[in-house]
Design an enzyme around this catalytic site. Sequence first.
Site, PDB file in Angstrom:
ATOM      1  N   HIS A   1      26.959  76.755  24.593  1.00  0.00           N
ATOM      2  CA  HIS A   1      27.250  76.913  23.162  1.00  0.00           C
ATOM      3  C   HIS A   1      27.883  75.689  22.519  1.00  0.00           C
ATOM      4  CE1 HIS A   1      31.703  77.551  23.434  1.00  0.00           C
ATOM      5  NE2 HIS A   1      31.361  77.656  24.693  1.00  0.00           N
ATOM      6  N   ASP A   2      28.540  74.856  23.319  1.00  0.00           N
ATOM      7  CA  ASP A   2      29.227  73.688  22.770  1.00  0.00           C
ATOM      8  C   ASP A   2      28.304  72.520  22.434  1.00  0.00           C
ATOM      9  OD1 ASP A   2      31.883  74.352  22.592  1.00  0.00           O
ATOM     10  OD2 ASP A   2      32.274  73.945  24.710  1.00  0.00           O
TER      11      ASP A   2
END
Lengths: 261, 261
Positions: free
Chosen positions: B254-255
């Site tokens: 997700h980062d």
Amino acid sequence: MSNEEGSGQELLDLIKGFRRSKVLFTACKLKVFDTLKNGAVLTAEDVAGKINASVCGTEQLLDACAALGLLERTERVGVVGYGNTELASLYLVSEGEHSLHGFVTHYNDHIWDLFTHLESAVQEGTNQFHRVSRRRADDSFKDSFYPSKEAQLQFTRAMHDLTKLGAHAVATAFDLSGFTSACDLGGCTGALAHRLVQEYPHLKVTVFDLPEIIELAPSFQPVGQQAARISFMPAGDFFKDRLPERLYILSIIHDWPDDKC
Amino acid sequence: MSNEEGSGQELLDLIKGFRRSKVLFTACKLKVFDTLKNGAVLTAEDVAGKINASVCGTEQLLDACAALGLLERTERVGVVGYGNTELASLYLVSEGEHSLHGFVTHYNDHIWDLFTHLESAVQEGTNQFHRVSRRRADDSFKDSFYPSKEAQLQFTRAMHDLTKLGAHAVATAFDLSGFTSACDLGGCTGALAHRLVQEYPHLKVTVFDLPEIIELAPSFQPVGQQAARISFMPAGDFFKDRLPERLYILSIIHDWPDDKC
């Protein structure tokens, strides 16, 4: 999901909750909702251009606002557009009868910074105005929140917004139709007074507040015949002055310790 | 309350929500829940003495925690006492199998400050590590979150806490009983691996992460025979190294932007 995981997820929600507030504050500050007023539907690129921000950052902000129910995200022929939801149109566009924009600005610009120092506030048992401005720990509320004319106007606007939101509920909580006069102690811009004269055709209301607040009040007055039944008394400081005999109070006591109330 | 006022109150709740997060963070930071562990019930004066804080500030903090369901406030013969609720005992006392204390600390010490600069993040389209530390805007995630051994341990503890919370749900989301080996890419301290070997008696799990993280892993390992089925591979960087053929990922993607995933 087990009960244990369920309560853990609730706690996680509480831990992460501050991010939701800041997303709303940032969108207001960057005028996202103003950019999308009157039913406009724009792409992230268009919004980024209008608010002078990066496209990737704007897109993430708009998606976060959509997840919070503040924007509506639509996709047509592969193009993603964003528009204000009813909630945003009503409360977050800066001009508007029910706007909370001034209150949001006050929370973003002042209250967030004060809460950043909550640990010191608990340790020291004092407010934290001195850590976020040049005020001293023992400066009064007035000196801390009104260091300049501009700050005074911003704070007044915030209080005006907040009062409007609860005014109907407060004005109708008790039947005041048997009364002909009332006084709103610390009544700020007269937002509650205005609601009261709307509800009760025979009521005249006096708003009692500091001279510098009363001075700002005219620019917040809605037009209407009822306004004639509201008068402003720039007499003073409710800690020192003699108060009228019949009065009501909306929300000025919560800030003060018991011995001052 | 009219519908309009109802939605306004919901918005007010969103605006003020950050204060709830900070109350929780501050109580954790000042070790309020540790002070009240093992069923202790203390007065505000007693807690203030133990956490070295003002009595009036402590009392307000404890009352706020009680309103959030984190403390229980009881009154006996006129004396007000505070004790941990089940939620606080389980998740907020710093030592404990399910503790989220490390995660809370990370959110208070780092994520709050990063979100303070959300406006700049949207304008610039970059992370804000450079505004809250001496890092440059283009420093990597690793350099920003691990500037020292201490910071690395704090971040690792936060990720360990978070993984534990979701580990049961992730481990049981699919039936993995037909498999004999698995690899957790970016598996940190092995919290998910530990849960997996508990659920599946024939599974062996390899945890793949950066050498400096693997080095910290032993101090997070629970005791138990099942631990023998977990091995750690301090091989590397998942952006550069050749990855095992069969792997699963909990939450490392997700980062990163699409082109790196």
